[in-house]
Design a protein around this motif. Structure first.
Motif, PDB file in Angstrom:
ATOM      1  N   MET A 281      27.445  41.532  21.810  1.00 25.41           N
ATOM      2  CA  MET A 281      26.204  40.943  22.317  1.00 25.41           C
ATOM      3  C   MET A 281      25.107  40.884  21.255  1.00 25.41           C
ATOM      4  O   MET A 281      24.165  40.107  21.385  1.00 25.41           O
ATOM      5  CB  MET A 281      25.726  41.704  23.556  1.00 25.41           C
ATOM      6  CG  MET A 281      26.672  41.578  24.747  1.00 25.41           C
ATOM      7  SD  MET A 281      27.130  39.886  25.169  1.00 25.41           S
ATOM      8  CE  MET A 281      25.546  39.222  25.624  1.00 25.41           C
ATOM      9  N   SER A 282      25.235  41.675  20.190  1.00 26.67           N
ATOM     10  CA  SER A 282      24.241  41.651  19.109  1.00 26.67           C
ATOM     11  C   SER A 282      24.491  40.507  18.127  1.00 26.67           C
ATOM     12  O   SER A 282      23.624  40.183  17.318  1.00 26.67           O
ATOM     13  CB  SER A 282      24.234  42.979  18.355  1.00 26.67           C
ATOM     14  OG  SER A 282      25.394  43.102  17.532  1.00 26.67           O
ATOM     15  N   LEU A 283      25.670  39.886  18.203  1.00 22.12           N
ATOM     16  CA  LEU A 283      26.001  38.770  17.323  1.00 22.12           C
ATOM     17  C   LEU A 283      25.262  37.510  17.767  1.00 22.12           C
ATOM     18  O   LEU A 283      24.886  37.384  18.932  1.00 22.12           O
ATOM     19  CB  LEU A 283      27.509  38.511  17.364  1.00 22.12           C
ATOM     20  CG  LEU A 283      28.409  39.630  16.854  1.00 22.12           C
ATOM     21  CD1 LEU A 283      29.874  39.305  17.171  1.00 22.12           C
ATOM     22  CD2 LEU A 283      28.214  39.834  15.365  1.00 22.12           C
ATOM     23  N   PRO A 284      25.076  36.563  16.857  1.00 23.03           N
ATOM     24  CA  PRO A 284      24.495  35.285  17.271  1.00 23.03           C
ATOM     25  C   PRO A 284      25.360  34.669  18.377  1.00 23.03           C
ATOM     26  O   PRO A 284      26.594  34.772  18.347  1.00 23.03           O
ATOM     27  CB  PRO A 284      24.554  34.435  15.990  1.00 23.03           C
ATOM     28  CG  PRO A 284      24.602  35.427  14.874  1.00 23.03           C
ATOM     29  CD  PRO A 284      25.338  36.613  15.416  1.00 23.03           C
ATOM     30  N   GLU A 285      24.737  34.032  19.344  1.00 27.22           N
ATOM     31  CA  GLU A 285      25.442  33.525  20.519  1.00 27.22           C
ATOM     32  C   GLU A 285      26.600  32.591  20.158  1.00 27.22           C
ATOM     33  O   GLU A 285      27.655  32.627  20.791  1.00 27.22           O
ATOM     34  CB  GLU A 285      24.466  32.815  21.449  1.00 27.22           C
ATOM     35  CG  GLU A 285      25.063  32.514  22.796  1.00 27.22           C
ATOM     36  CD  GLU A 285      24.035  32.045  23.804  1.00 27.22           C
ATOM     37  OE1 GLU A 285      24.458  31.428  24.795  1.00 27.22           O
ATOM     38  OE2 GLU A 285      22.832  32.283  23.607  1.00 27.22           O
ATOM     39  N   ASP A 286      26.439  31.786  19.115  1.00 33.24           N
ATOM     40  CA  ASP A 286      27.506  30.850  18.742  1.00 33.24           C
ATOM     41  C   ASP A 286      28.702  31.542  18.091  1.00 33.24           C
ATOM     42  O   ASP A 286      29.757  30.931  17.927  1.00 33.24           O
ATOM     43  CB  ASP A 286      26.971  29.730  17.848  1.00 33.24           C
ATOM     44  CG  ASP A 286      26.424  30.235  16.522  1.00 33.24           C
ATOM     45  OD1 ASP A 286      25.939  31.385  16.463  1.00 33.24           O
ATOM     46  OD2 ASP A 286      26.460  29.468  15.543  1.00 33.24           O
ATOM     47  N   GLU A 287      28.594  32.825  17.744  1.00 29.96           N
ATOM     48  CA  GLU A 287      29.703  33.582  17.163  1.00 29.96           C
ATOM     49  C   GLU A 287      30.390  34.491  18.194  1.00 29.96           C
ATOM     50  O   GLU A 287      31.495  34.954  17.961  1.00 29.96           O
ATOM     51  CB  GLU A 287      29.210  34.441  15.997  1.00 29.96           C
ATOM     52  CG  GLU A 287      28.741  33.643  14.810  1.00 29.96           C
ATOM     53  CD  GLU A 287      28.217  34.528  13.689  1.00 29.96           C
ATOM     54  OE1 GLU A 287      28.604  35.716  13.625  1.00 29.96           O
ATOM     55  OE2 GLU A 287      27.417  34.035  12.886  1.00 29.96           O
ATOM     56  N   GLN A 288      29.742  34.738  19.310  1.00 31.81           N
ATOM     57  CA  GLN A 288      30.275  35.684  20.292  1.00 31.81           C
ATOM     58  C   GLN A 288      31.619  35.256  20.856  1.00 31.81           C
ATOM     59  O   GLN A 288      32.478  36.100  21.135  1.00 31.81           O
ATOM     60  CB  GLN A 288      29.274  35.882  21.430  1.00 31.81           C
ATOM     61  CG  GLN A 288      28.001  36.564  20.994  1.00 31.81           C
ATOM     62  CD  GLN A 288      26.966  36.618  22.097  1.00 31.81           C
ATOM     63  OE1 GLN A 288      27.173  36.112  23.195  1.00 31.81           O
ATOM     64  NE2 GLN A 288      25.824  37.228  21.802  1.00 31.81           N
ATOM     65  N   ASP A 289      31.842  33.954  21.016  1.00 29.03           N
ATOM     66  CA  ASP A 289      33.100  33.443  21.569  1.00 29.03           C
ATOM     67  C   ASP A 289      34.305  33.787  20.702  1.00 29.03           C
ATOM     68  O   ASP A 289      35.441  33.702  21.167  1.00 29.03           O
ATOM     69  CB  ASP A 289      33.055  31.925  21.731  1.00 29.03           C
ATOM     70  CG  ASP A 289      32.116  31.490  22.824  1.00 29.03           C
ATOM     71  OD1 ASP A 289      31.638  32.340  23.589  1.00 29.03           O
ATOM     72  OD2 ASP A 289      31.860  30.273  22.920  1.00 29.03           O
ATOM     73  N   ASP A 290      34.090  34.148  19.450  1.00 31.64           N
ATOM     74  CA  ASP A 290      35.180  34.418  18.521  1.00 31.64           C
ATOM     75  C   ASP A 290      35.821  35.790  18.718  1.00 31.64           C
ATOM     76  O   ASP A 290      36.796  36.109  18.039  1.00 31.64           O
ATOM     77  CB  ASP A 290      34.672  34.341  17.068  1.00 31.64           C
ATOM     78  CG  ASP A 290      34.195  32.948  16.696  1.00 31.64           C
ATOM     79  OD1 ASP A 290      34.593  31.975  17.366  1.00 31.64           O
ATOM     80  OD2 ASP A 290      33.417  32.835  15.729  1.00 31.64           O
ATOM     81  N   TYR A 291      35.299  36.604  19.635  1.00 31.86           N
ATOM     82  CA  TYR A 291      35.759  37.985  19.755  1.00 31.86           C
ATOM     83  C   TYR A 291      36.251  38.325  21.156  1.00 31.86           C
ATOM     84  O   TYR A 291      35.811  37.753  22.141  1.00 31.86           O
ATOM     85  CB  TYR A 291      34.626  38.948  19.369  1.00 31.86           C
ATOM     86  CG  TYR A 291      34.238  38.798  17.923  1.00 31.86           C
ATOM     87  CD1 TYR A 291      34.912  39.496  16.928  1.00 31.86           C
ATOM     88  CD2 TYR A 291      33.230  37.930  17.548  1.00 31.86           C
ATOM     89  CE1 TYR A 291      34.585  39.332  15.597  1.00 31.86           C
ATOM     90  CE2 TYR A 291      32.890  37.754  16.216  1.00 31.86           C
ATOM     91  CZ  TYR A 291      33.569  38.460  15.255  1.00 31.86           C
ATOM     92  OH  TYR A 291      33.250  38.284  13.932  1.00 31.86           O
ATOM     93  N   ALA A 292      37.162  39.288  21.206  1.00 32.69           N
ATOM     94  CA  ALA A 292      37.676  39.823  22.466  1.00 32.69           C
ATOM     95  C   ALA A 292      37.777  41.331  22.322  1.00 32.69           C
ATOM     96  O   ALA A 292      38.018  41.846  21.222  1.00 32.69           O
ATOM     97  CB  ALA A 292      39.038  39.234  22.789  1.00 32.69           C
TER      98      ALA A 292
END
Length: 94
Positions: free
Chosen positions: A55-66
């Motif tokens: 959640m601390s990552l930029p919103e456009d990068e959050q989708d890259d993680y699980a």
């Protein structure tokens, strides 16, 4: 620990608490999912630590993680966001 209630005697213990302190691994979703997929761990920590990190990552990068919760399941970004909004989500780890 597991968040799955027992089915012995079909008893209901009411709402189960979420085990925020359970260990988990952070994975990059676009890593191919091949033979060594489970070895490509970006970070390890508690579920709450990893939710906070994503959640601390930029919103456009959050989708890259699980987040893979040990012995349980994988949380994708929609579920990670929902976890971060829960009333019982710990602000910090104790």
């Amino acid at each position: 620990m597991s968040d799955i209630p027992s089915t012995i005697r079909a008893e209901s213990a009411g709402p189960e608490r979420f085990h925020w302190e359970d260990s988990a691994e952070l994975h990059k979703c676009a890593d191919g999912g091949g033979l060594f997929h489970n070895l490509k761990v970006i970070r390890r920590g508690s579920v709450s630590e990893l939710v906070r990190f994503v959640m601390s990552l930029p919103e456009d990068e959050q989708d890259d993680y699980a987040i893979q919760k040990d012995g349980d399941r994988t949380f994708r970004i929609g579920e990670i966001r929902a976890l971060s909004r829960r009333a019982d989500f710990p602000a910090t780890d104790a």
